[in-house]
Design an enzyme around this catalytic site. Structure first.
Site, PDB file in Angstrom:
ATOM      1  N   SER A 121       3.136   0.231 -36.271  1.00  0.00           N
ATOM      2  CA  SER A 121       3.555   1.578 -35.920  1.00  0.00           C
ATOM      3  C   SER A 121       3.050   2.425 -37.075  1.00  0.00           C
ATOM      4  O   SER A 121       3.480   2.251 -38.220  1.00  0.00           O
ATOM      5  CB  SER A 121       5.072   1.666 -35.784  1.00  0.00           C
ATOM      6  OG  SER A 121       5.419   2.973 -35.398  1.00  0.00           O
ATOM      7  N   LEU A 183     -12.963   7.901 -36.184  1.00  0.00           N
ATOM      8  CA  LEU A 183     -12.676   7.690 -34.765  1.00  0.00           C
ATOM      9  C   LEU A 183     -11.273   7.152 -34.550  1.00  0.00           C
ATOM     10  O   LEU A 183     -10.894   6.149 -35.138  1.00  0.00           O
ATOM     11  CB  LEU A 183     -13.702   6.725 -34.164  1.00  0.00           C
ATOM     12  CG  LEU A 183     -15.141   7.250 -34.115  1.00  0.00           C
ATOM     13  CD1 LEU A 183     -16.099   6.148 -33.706  1.00  0.00           C
ATOM     14  CD2 LEU A 183     -15.242   8.431 -33.151  1.00  0.00           C
ATOM     15  N   LYS A 242     -16.467   3.273 -38.490  1.00  0.00           N
ATOM     16  CA  LYS A 242     -15.878   2.250 -37.641  1.00  0.00           C
ATOM     17  C   LYS A 242     -17.010   1.306 -37.214  1.00  0.00           C
ATOM     18  O   LYS A 242     -18.094   1.760 -36.831  1.00  0.00           O
ATOM     19  CB  LYS A 242     -15.246   2.924 -36.406  1.00  0.00           C
ATOM     20  CG  LYS A 242     -14.008   2.234 -35.899  1.00  0.00           C
ATOM     21  CD  LYS A 242     -13.148   3.194 -35.093  1.00  0.00           C
ATOM     22  CE  LYS A 242     -12.018   2.481 -34.380  1.00  0.00           C
ATOM     23  NZ  LYS A 242     -11.064   3.419 -33.778  1.00  0.00           N
ATOM     24  N   HIS A 256     -12.819   1.245 -29.859  1.00  0.00           N
ATOM     25  CA  HIS A 256     -11.494   1.040 -30.452  1.00  0.00           C
ATOM     26  C   HIS A 256     -10.737  -0.058 -29.711  1.00  0.00           C
ATOM     27  O   HIS A 256     -10.686  -0.067 -28.484  1.00  0.00           O
ATOM     28  CB  HIS A 256     -10.651   2.325 -30.436  1.00  0.00           C
ATOM     29  CG  HIS A 256      -9.301   2.129 -31.064  1.00  0.00           C
ATOM     30  ND1 HIS A 256      -9.070   2.352 -32.400  1.00  0.00           N
ATOM     31  CD2 HIS A 256      -8.132   1.668 -30.550  1.00  0.00           C
ATOM     32  CE1 HIS A 256      -7.811   2.048 -32.682  1.00  0.00           C
ATOM     33  NE2 HIS A 256      -7.216   1.624 -31.576  1.00  0.00           N
ATOM     34  N   SER A 342      28.280  15.050 -48.799  1.00  0.00           N
ATOM     35  CA  SER A 342      28.967  14.853 -47.522  1.00  0.00           C
ATOM     36  C   SER A 342      29.178  13.377 -47.218  1.00  0.00           C
ATOM     37  O   SER A 342      30.174  13.000 -46.609  1.00  0.00           O
ATOM     38  CB  SER A 342      28.155  15.478 -46.382  1.00  0.00           C
ATOM     39  OG  SER A 342      28.101  16.876 -46.508  1.00  0.00           O
ATOM     40  N   GLU A 363      14.220  11.774 -43.629  1.00  0.00           N
ATOM     41  CA  GLU A 363      14.925  10.529 -43.322  1.00  0.00           C
ATOM     42  C   GLU A 363      13.975   9.381 -43.025  1.00  0.00           C
ATOM     43  O   GLU A 363      14.302   8.214 -43.315  1.00  0.00           O
ATOM     44  CB  GLU A 363      15.875  10.752 -42.151  1.00  0.00           C
ATOM     45  CG  GLU A 363      16.995  11.757 -42.438  1.00  0.00           C
ATOM     46  CD  GLU A 363      16.563  13.226 -42.364  1.00  0.00           C
ATOM     47  OE1 GLU A 363      15.426  13.497 -41.924  1.00  0.00           O
ATOM     48  OE2 GLU A 363      17.358  14.095 -42.735  1.00  0.00           O
ATOM     49  N   HIS A 412      29.687  11.521 -40.370  1.00  0.00           N
ATOM     50  CA  HIS A 412      29.778  12.673 -39.464  1.00  0.00           C
ATOM     51  C   HIS A 412      29.500  12.281 -38.023  1.00  0.00           C
ATOM     52  O   HIS A 412      28.659  12.870 -37.354  1.00  0.00           O
ATOM     53  CB  HIS A 412      28.841  13.793 -39.935  1.00  0.00           C
ATOM     54  CG  HIS A 412      29.319  14.438 -41.204  1.00  0.00           C
ATOM     55  ND1 HIS A 412      29.277  13.783 -42.414  1.00  0.00           N
ATOM     56  CD2 HIS A 412      29.870  15.643 -41.451  1.00  0.00           C
ATOM     57  CE1 HIS A 412      29.785  14.562 -43.345  1.00  0.00           C
ATOM     58  NE2 HIS A 412      30.150  15.693 -42.806  1.00  0.00           N
ATOM     59  N   GLN A 424      24.860  18.254 -35.144  1.00  0.00           N
ATOM     60  CA  GLN A 424      25.246  17.488 -36.325  1.00  0.00           C
ATOM     61  C   GLN A 424      26.069  16.243 -35.990  1.00  0.00           C
ATOM     62  O   GLN A 424      26.433  15.487 -36.883  1.00  0.00           O
ATOM     63  CB  GLN A 424      26.074  18.364 -37.283  1.00  0.00           C
ATOM     64  CG  GLN A 424      25.566  19.775 -37.491  1.00  0.00           C
ATOM     65  CD  GLN A 424      24.233  19.820 -38.194  1.00  0.00           C
ATOM     66  OE1 GLN A 424      24.093  19.337 -39.306  1.00  0.00           O
ATOM     67  NE2 GLN A 424      23.226  20.384 -37.544  1.00  0.00           N
ATOM     68  N   ARG A 470      34.127  11.662 -40.526  1.00  0.00           N
ATOM     69  CA  ARG A 470      34.407  12.810 -41.369  1.00  0.00           C
ATOM     70  C   ARG A 470      35.901  13.008 -41.630  1.00  0.00           C
ATOM     71  O   ARG A 470      36.289  13.256 -42.777  1.00  0.00           O
ATOM     72  CB  ARG A 470      33.806  14.071 -40.727  1.00  0.00           C
ATOM     73  CG  ARG A 470      33.961  15.322 -41.571  1.00  0.00           C
ATOM     74  CD  ARG A 470      33.187  16.489 -40.966  1.00  0.00           C
ATOM     75  NE  ARG A 470      33.277  17.657 -41.823  1.00  0.00           N
ATOM     76  CZ  ARG A 470      34.266  18.551 -41.775  1.00  0.00           C
ATOM     77  NH1 ARG A 470      35.249  18.405 -40.921  1.00  0.00           N
ATOM     78  NH2 ARG A 470      34.265  19.592 -42.591  1.00  0.00           N
TER      79      ARG A 470
END
Lengths: 615, 615
Positions: A121, A183, A242, A256, A342, A363, A412, A424, A470
């Protein structure tokens, strides 16, 4: 100036061609794969593995070894070829690429001893590299981390999250090499061979940069020899082709992810063979012999000390736990996405600033950095609002594939956060984390349980998620209570119970209130605390349900899909247990916590209504 | 040169202070919220809404209006204040901020007529802006799109995915304004007031940049007047102070996300009031009056024409459907993440290149751009490998909160993709998409079903996911078969069936093979095609199960958590139906598709074994 190495420039160029031959042979044998993406990187890989990196070829896990991450994981064949040519794996294994019984998979996985993390990935390798580079700094080790990226994957924002943090923390022991072969999978990349476009980006993110011809071995080695100059990480932008090295493949569209036919492979190899050299026997420079970091868990952790009925949010208990554990266990590292006040991870920061990594609001990178730290013996705890882990879902997924050691703590959760509103609220996090291979999902209701679960997380390897809340909730367990993973607690039970109500987090307390109210009307109920969602405390719940006519009601501050209710239903459905659920079925909004629990039908009144309708 | 506007620089500076006063009053009334983050942006917002943007204040949805996206959604109070001061909402409503019965939520949502998308998960607004800017180009409209970002959120990689694409496509009708107030939630940002750091990044991503004092109204207006120069999008980097305008708040730590006490509010307002001016009655420049785009669905779409038994992968059928529908329905736009030759969206590209957006390998931005296009009446279909939508989970989640119109199509699901290995397999996508509020999850088994479901998706508003498969499967439905969402198909049934087997995608065909094998041994089974996962074809499945002693076996090419099995169990559990499941329980690996279906116990042989153990 080229560093003194036993392999000459000519030898290394020859090894690169040998890696190309292996890449072609392996993919042709497999009938699929990415030979041309391997070929563009072959010179760089040959230079790194046989002319530059310091490592023990027969001891790939050595903690002093330079690390290599193939972020462009589809070029797996060239990586496997390098580890065959340096003698770790037999060359004749390479043609077993992608076979069910071979660990030479389509994309690299840590089933192979020389792979630290699964890749494939795209755009994730640099974050892992940042984590490794940070670990070297923490452990006073001098190894370097090399990350090979494709140009196409530089469109992924995660690359720039990682680049940003590496620049901010001046990780001069980190080297990114971008294989700009122009490519992509389905068309040319946006920037083609405009190397300046990549250089400007890395520069803007605080990196030192070098632009090279990625097929000129002398130039590659010269730039690598200058690694470590300056105070910033180094990005090497390499112009490549390539399919480089074979006339009918090089820089051509349509190749590819396509294996060559046997005839094409023969023609290609005929071009490469005269210029190919084996790597077997070529000297690889060993690394330093610096002292190993301590990666053993301590015998025990300090005890906890709460009072029954004390009001403590589980998010706060998490912060307390991390700070408590940090002294005894030097492996623990805390990562934050600018929410430490928090999530309460700031309590760890205050005591152990050197082992706290502020990742800012990014994140994806935070999780990737954690995975990297985990590969080096650290026990990383990354924390933010639970719902913001959706941002890093792919990184968490790949952590599962990597069988990584990483702890994720999301605060939270649910509508009980109140006024901040839907964006949130963690309302899908249980579903997300459950569907990660090999994961553990924990959800404490009180501070004692939260602390004990953190103890478990630090002691036990794996991808683990702790869901914290929370609102302050009362302590209901004694300090010596144990919370085995895969267990559940019966917090109320009588001989005349009509239904088993399963809650967790704030809904446990709503269930207890409902039990009181119902008892007043002569209806007794069993109440269970499902603090372990994956694995579920199935046996406890099943046994309790058996005593209430196999009737269960689950109550959760989560959407109805994939959460506590689905978990209980899925686990007990084979037995024909009747499972009803209360959950957040509608689009949430802002309001006071207690108003929202009522509006979305997960408060004690809703439980009372539902129980009455069922018994 | 400042454009001719009726409001003077002084008036606009006064309106900014009025917005600050409203922001303080509203958050103090609510007892929570982000007054200081609102105050840093007040001058910029006042300049945009009362001195620069062209729009009808009483007709916020007008298609010629300039668009404004508050990417830093926590500054909601200043946005609400602007729409109160321009007369759309009553000023006295502002103090109802965050109340359950007010649509002035903690973060903006489209419950408000002037909000196009929910914000509050940071770093997403610019992608939406790119989608809006692209829609203007498609529709020959001259409105501009303004996106206000915080400096902290620029750590999010998604910002750079969006910035990259805007640069590549030279979206000169797009303006990003970065409110560089230096202070994040829990500490200062990495770059503080180093405006050059932001400028260099936007430059490197192909933007024209301007650096300004974000509290100097004259400078703000001057830069805004120069919007539209050059051929590239414009980034305005504004130096601001959190809490600007109030001595004891400005540039001070510890004021993030914190309402002032009544006393503090009174002191702050005493400082601001003498310099405050109402915006009521101030002239706002109306937009152009260009022709509206056609956003109506056509009466019908061309028919399909497959032959029974024809071997067609559902991913290919999706490509066929998109190309078939594209002519009749000009609203359809296709978005790709450099996988168009695998997802078959290239079939749409070939026919309608102007309505195809290559987003390169940046899935977060692809989804955000789609959401933006959807707000402008387009019907966007974003497609990539199903598992790569995990990368955009947060964007998909927020699309749910935005009640957006976006269609997501994920190919290459499950172990049936074969040799590429685990990192490429969609094994968690059903769990992820089910847990999105308001979503629809569809999973066709044959080409006819796939095409009909695409017809449904284009006709029906909402966040919808279509799960397509890599292997070719036989056509089993007639061209005139209908597939209502919330339905299921009984594909095999007899009076003597012992169990109901529910499959979808490739497992449906394994179930049919198993049915043949079992019939040979005298065991008849019902086989159901669960093409509609959310909403589930519950009634059909329940009725069938009732005829097989309430015994069900689900079979899915997905992890066991949150997928088909959990869905069926969760929906039927109240009735005590016994639901067993086969799914991919172990860490997947590379191999041939049929080998992997066998290894992970979801092939016909595994179904036969399981059925025999159950009946």
């Amino acid at each position: 100036m080229i560093e003194t190495k036993e392999a000459s420039v000519e030898t290394l160029a020859g090894i690169a061609n040998q890696l190309r031959i292996h890449s072609i042979n392996a993919t042709t044998a497999a009938g699929s794969g990415h030979p041309t993406s391997s070929m563009s990187a072959a010179d760089i890989v040959a230079a790194l593995f046989f002319g530059h990196m310091k490592y023990y070829p027969n001891d790939p896990k050595n903690y002093n070894n330079d690390r290599f991450i193939l972020s462009k994981g589809h070029a797996a064949p060239v990586l496997y070829a390098a580890w065959a040519e340096n003698g770790l794996i037999p060359v004749n294994e390479l043609v077993r690429l992608r076979e069910l019984t071979s660990d030479l998979e389509g994309h690299p996985t840590p089933r192979l001893p020389f792979v630290d993390v699964s890749t494939g990935s795209l755009g994730q390798g640099l974050s892992v590299g940042v984590g490794m580079a940070l670990s070297a700094r923490l452990d006073n080790l001098d190894f370097r981390t090399y990350v090979l990226l494709g140009d196409g994957e530089c469109a992924e924002g995660s690359v720039w999250e990682a680049a940003g943090l590496a620049g901010i923390y001046s990780l001069k022991n980190l080297v990114a090499i971008v294989d700009v072969n122009r490519l992509g999978q389905s068309q040319a990349t946006a920037y083609g061979h405009d190397l300046k476009a990549y250089e400007n980006k890395f520069k803007a993110f605080g990196w030192r940069t070098e632009v090279i011809d990625g097929h000129d071995m002398e130039e590659i080695l010269e730039v690598l020899a200058a690694v470590g100059l300056g105070e910033q990480p180094l990005a090497i932008i390499a112009k490549t082709y390539k399919g480089a090295g074979v006339s009918f493949l090089q820089d051509k569209d349509g190749w590819h992810g396509k294996a060559l036919s046997k005839d094409e492979a023969a023609r290609a190899i005929a071009e490469l063979q005269p210029k190919a050299t084996s790597g077997i026997g070529v000297h690889v420079e060993p690394p330093s012999n610096l002292p190993a970091p301590n990666t053993a868990a301590p015998a025990s952790y300090p005890p906890i000390n709460y009072s029954m009925g004390q009001m403590v949010a589980t998010r706060e208990a998490f912060g307390n736990a991390l700070a408590r554990i940090g002294e005894a266990d030097q492996r623990v590292v805390s990562l934050d996405g600018d929410t430490k006040n928090s999530t309460f991870s700031e309590r760890f920061l205050k005591k152990f600033p050197a082992r706290f990594v502020e990742c800012f609001i990014a994140e994806q990178n935070m999780v990737g950095v954690g995975v990297g730290l985990g590969t080096r013996g650290k026990v990383p705890f990354a924390s933010t609002f639970a719902t913001f882990f959706t941002r890093a879902h792919d990184q968490v997924r790949m952590a599962g594939h990597s069988q990584a050691n990483i702890k994720l703590v999301g605060s939270h959760v649910g509508v009980s956060i109140g006024e901040d509103g839907g964006s949130q609220m963690g309302l899908e996090d249980i579903a997300m984390f459950r569907a990660v291979i090999g994961s553990t999902v924990l959800y404490p209701s009180d501070a004692v349980c939260a602390e004990k679960l953190v103890d478990h997380m630090v002691k036990t390897r794996g991808v683990m998620f702790l869901r914290t809340s929370r609102p302050k909730t009362p302590v209901i367990y004694k300090n010596d209570e144990e919370f085995p993973v895969g267990g559940a607690k019966i917090v109320r039970q009588s001989a005349s119970d009509k239904i088993t109500v399963v809650g967790a987090g704030v809904t446990l307390f709503e269930a207890l209130k409902a039990a009181d109210a119902l008892a007043g009307e002569g209806i007794n109920i069993t109440v269970i605390d499902a603090y372990s969602i994956k694995p579920l405390g199935k046996d406890v719940i099943k046994a309790a349900a058996a005593k209430t006519n196999n009737l269960i009601l689950t109550v959760e501050d989560h959407y109805p899909e994939g959460g506590l209710g689905d978990t209980v239903a899925g686990e007990l459905a084979p037995d024909g247990v009747r499972v009803h659920k209360l959950a957040v079925f509608d689009l949430p909004r802002s309001g006071k916590p207690e108003e929202l629990l009522a509006k979305y039908n997960i408060d004690s009144a809703a439980i009372v209504r539902k129980v009455k309708s069922l018994v």
